[in-house]
Write an enzyme that holds these catalytic residues in place. Structure first.
Site, PDB file in Angstrom:
ATOM      1  N   GLY A 187       0.806  -1.230   0.000  1.00  0.00           N
ATOM      2  CA  GLY A 187       0.000   0.000   0.000  1.00  0.00           C
ATOM      3  C   GLY A 187       0.826   1.261   0.000  1.00  0.00           C
ATOM      4  O   GLY A 187       1.647   1.457   0.873  1.00  0.00           O
ATOM      5  N   SER A 188       0.631   2.134  -0.988  1.00  0.00           N
ATOM      6  CA  SER A 188       1.532   3.273  -1.108  1.00  0.00           C
ATOM      7  C   SER A 188       1.078   4.219  -2.218  1.00  0.00           C
ATOM      8  O   SER A 188      -0.067   4.172  -2.643  1.00  0.00           O
ATOM      9  CB  SER A 188       2.945   2.758  -1.405  1.00  0.00           C
ATOM     10  OG  SER A 188       2.894   1.724  -2.377  1.00  0.00           O
ATOM     11  N   ARG A 189       2.023   5.039  -2.712  1.00  0.00           N
ATOM     12  CA  ARG A 189       1.681   6.051  -3.697  1.00  0.00           C
ATOM     13  C   ARG A 189       2.906   6.439  -4.516  1.00  0.00           C
ATOM     14  O   ARG A 189       4.035   6.393  -4.031  1.00  0.00           O
ATOM     15  CB  ARG A 189       1.121   7.268  -2.953  1.00  0.00           C
ATOM     16  CG  ARG A 189       0.917   8.512  -3.772  1.00  0.00           C
ATOM     17  CD  ARG A 189       0.211   9.526  -2.916  1.00  0.00           C
ATOM     18  NE  ARG A 189       0.667  10.878  -3.142  1.00  0.00           N
ATOM     19  CZ  ARG A 189       0.355  11.906  -2.369  1.00  0.00           C
ATOM     20  NH1 ARG A 189      -0.377  11.727  -1.293  1.00  0.00           N
ATOM     21  NH2 ARG A 189       0.791  13.114  -2.646  1.00  0.00           N
TER      22      ARG A 189
END
Length: 225
Positions: A187-189
């Site tokens: 989970g990240s960006r």
């Protein structure tokens, strides 16, 4: 076999040890309870799926800037690239792609060019969909210098459950558009800072496919990406 390939994707080597750990825990859970064991099976399958690394068909038209990540466009706004990259201190259009735990997390370079700088900075772990994540969260920043001399920044940002940013490249490396350069676990960006004067061709909420979806296009006179 062709149908099998539709559902079963190759796994990135980074995921092997994690799938092995999930599988070992699953065996222990089966010794405790069949119900818990099947939950472990589901989590092991999810872990394999998380680290999937499918082949992508990258558009080859000159001047295109491609999404570096699977996910959804969460922000489009002016912002100054990370200071550690040594880029000019002026606001550029930042396009943020938010990846949830079900997206493919292998990251691909948006343009072809030389990696001029790579800079890791530790930080916090706010929800990656928040604007302040770009400033406060753990991040790894890359500056790519294109053949036309323009520079583009792409930043891996850890999220609420992400605890490990992986980058495969070093300064001086030359990458082709759509080539793998790293991944972020769980989970990240990804933020892309477009070159000055380049407008995004996407909108907030739009779904991205790493290495395939077009984010923007350089003006005809600058097409060397």
């Amino acid at each position: 076999m062709q149908m099998m390939g539709t559902f079963i994707k190759p796994m990135h080597p980074e995921g092997i040890k994690f799938v092995a750990i999930f599988a070992a825990v699953t065996l222990v859970l089966f010794l405790i309870s069949t119900f818990l064991g099947w939950i472990g099976v589901g989590l092991t399958v999810w872990c394999y799926y998380f680290f999937r690394d499918p082949e992508r068909v990258t558009p080859d038209r000159p001047g295109l800037i491609i999404s570096p990540a699977d996910g959804v466009i969460s922000l489009i706004e002016p912002a100054v690239p990370p200071a550690e990259l040594g880029m000019p201190d002026e606001a550029l259009t930042r396009v943020s792609v938010f990846m949830n735990v079900f997206n493919c997390h292998v990251n691909r370079t948006p343009v072809s060019g030389e990696i001029r700088a790579v800079s890791y900075r530790p930080g916090k772990f706010f929800n990656a969909s928040l604007d302040k994540a770009s400033v406060d969260n753990e991040r790894n920043s890359l500056c790519v210098k294109m053949d036309n001399g323009q520079e583009l920044a792409v930043v891996q940002i850890a999220g609420l459950v992400a605890r490990r940013i992986v980058c495969f490249v070093e300064p001086g490396a030359t990458l082709q558009r759509g080539e793998r350069f790293g991944l972020i676990r769980f989970g990240s960006r990804l933020d892309v800072y477009l070159p000055k004067g380049v407008e995004p061709m996407v909108c907030i909420g739009q779904t991205m496919i790493a290495g395939e979806t077009v984010l923007a296009e350089l003006p005809a006179s600058d097409e060397s990406a």
